[in-house]
Design an enzyme around this catalytic site. Structure first.
Site: not given
Ligand code: ARG
Length: 269
Positions: A133, A222, A224-225
């Site tokens: 990713d 969400q 933060d990805s």
């Molecule tokens: N998929 C999320 C994003 O697009 C990030 C998720 C991170 N989740 C976590 N529990 N650390 O922002």
């Protein structure tokens, strides 16, 4: 997906505590909120941070974001004209992205500098194999003179107890202000923990880092990805996925930069 995020936000506003449901999922940027366990507000359990201290932390906004600030994902400046982000953050047309440097509060457009994106490289194995990713984007206007973060190249860095820190503008679950840069300490829990916790979601020890707390409370979330997980002054991980945020037994999963360092470096030049 936008509707779902709005529902979550509406639930927060109404103070409704939805029952935790493990629905989950893996990936999806701010607009594609995958959290399904009720109120799910930015970096959870963190503190206010300042991009002046971490100039390489870059907001990657997108015109398709449901957020008025166009908040989308995080990223990291690794060369004057290159940012590393998550592959799942990099699925839109290059013209829809803007990289923003030096803006702690995204609604305060009087601060910071911006660049459009001219091209995107996404790890070709993303989606075919677990992990992978990671993506590299090229800026049209280099952020000259801004400090960059070197890549971690040693996979031995992924050791339980290592004191890594994650940064971002994402959901806080009510633990901080909206659209404001935050950070939180997330120690490495280790591959064994996530291999078990996420056995059915397909955690891959070869290419992912498991970080956070068994009891939850502090995590990325969400939005933060794509953003930086930092260890020893290097880009150690890239925020990737989790089930919910900061929930006990479901820590954050990060792309392991050392695993992909040579292919990333080939793109960075
Ligand atoms: N998929 C999320 C994003 O697009 C990030 C998720 C991170 N989740 C976590 N529990 N650390 O922002």
């Amino acid at each position: 997906m936008t509707g779902r995020l709005q529902l979550v936000r509406a639930a927060v506003a109404a103070g409704v505590l939805a029952a935790a449901s493990l629905g989950a999922v893996a990936v999806g940027p701010a607009s594609a909120a995958s959290a399904s366990d009720g109120p799910s507000p930015r970096i959870v359990g963190g503190t206010i941070a300042h991009t002046a201290d971490t100039p390489w932390a870059i907001q990657l906004s997108n015109s398709g974001s449901p957020d008025p600030t166009e908040e989308w994902c995080g990223s990291t400046l690794v060369a004057a004209n290159k940012i590393v982000t998550a592959a799942h953050c990099a699925q839109e047309a290059a013209s829809t992205y803007t990289a923003i440097q030096g803006r702690d509060v995204l609604s305060d457009t009087s601060t910071g500098q911006e660049s459009k994106i001219s091209s995107i490289w996404v790890d070709p194995d993303y989606g075919n194999q677990p992990g992978h990713d990671v993506a590299v984007m090229t800026l049209t206007t280099p952020f000259d003179g801004v400090a960059t973060l070197p890549l971690e190249t040693d996979s031995a860095a992924d050791t339980a107890g290592a004191a890594s820190v994650v940064y971002g503008w994402g959901e806080t679950e009510g633990t901080g202000p909206a659209d404001t840069f935050q950070k939180v300490d997330v120690p490495v829990l280790g591959d064994a923990y996530c291999s078990e916790a996420y056995a059915s979601e397909g955690y891959t020890a070869d290419g992912e880092i498991c970080a956070g707390y068994e009891d939850g409370g502090k995590d990325s979330c969400q939005g933060d990805s794509g953003g930086p997980l930092v260890l020893n002054g290097r880009l150690f991980g890239v925020v990737s996925w989790g089930i919910g945020c900061a929930d006990a037994g479901n820590p954050g999963v990060y792309a392991e930069v050392a695993t992909y360092a040579s292919e990333l470096q080939a793109q960075i030049g």
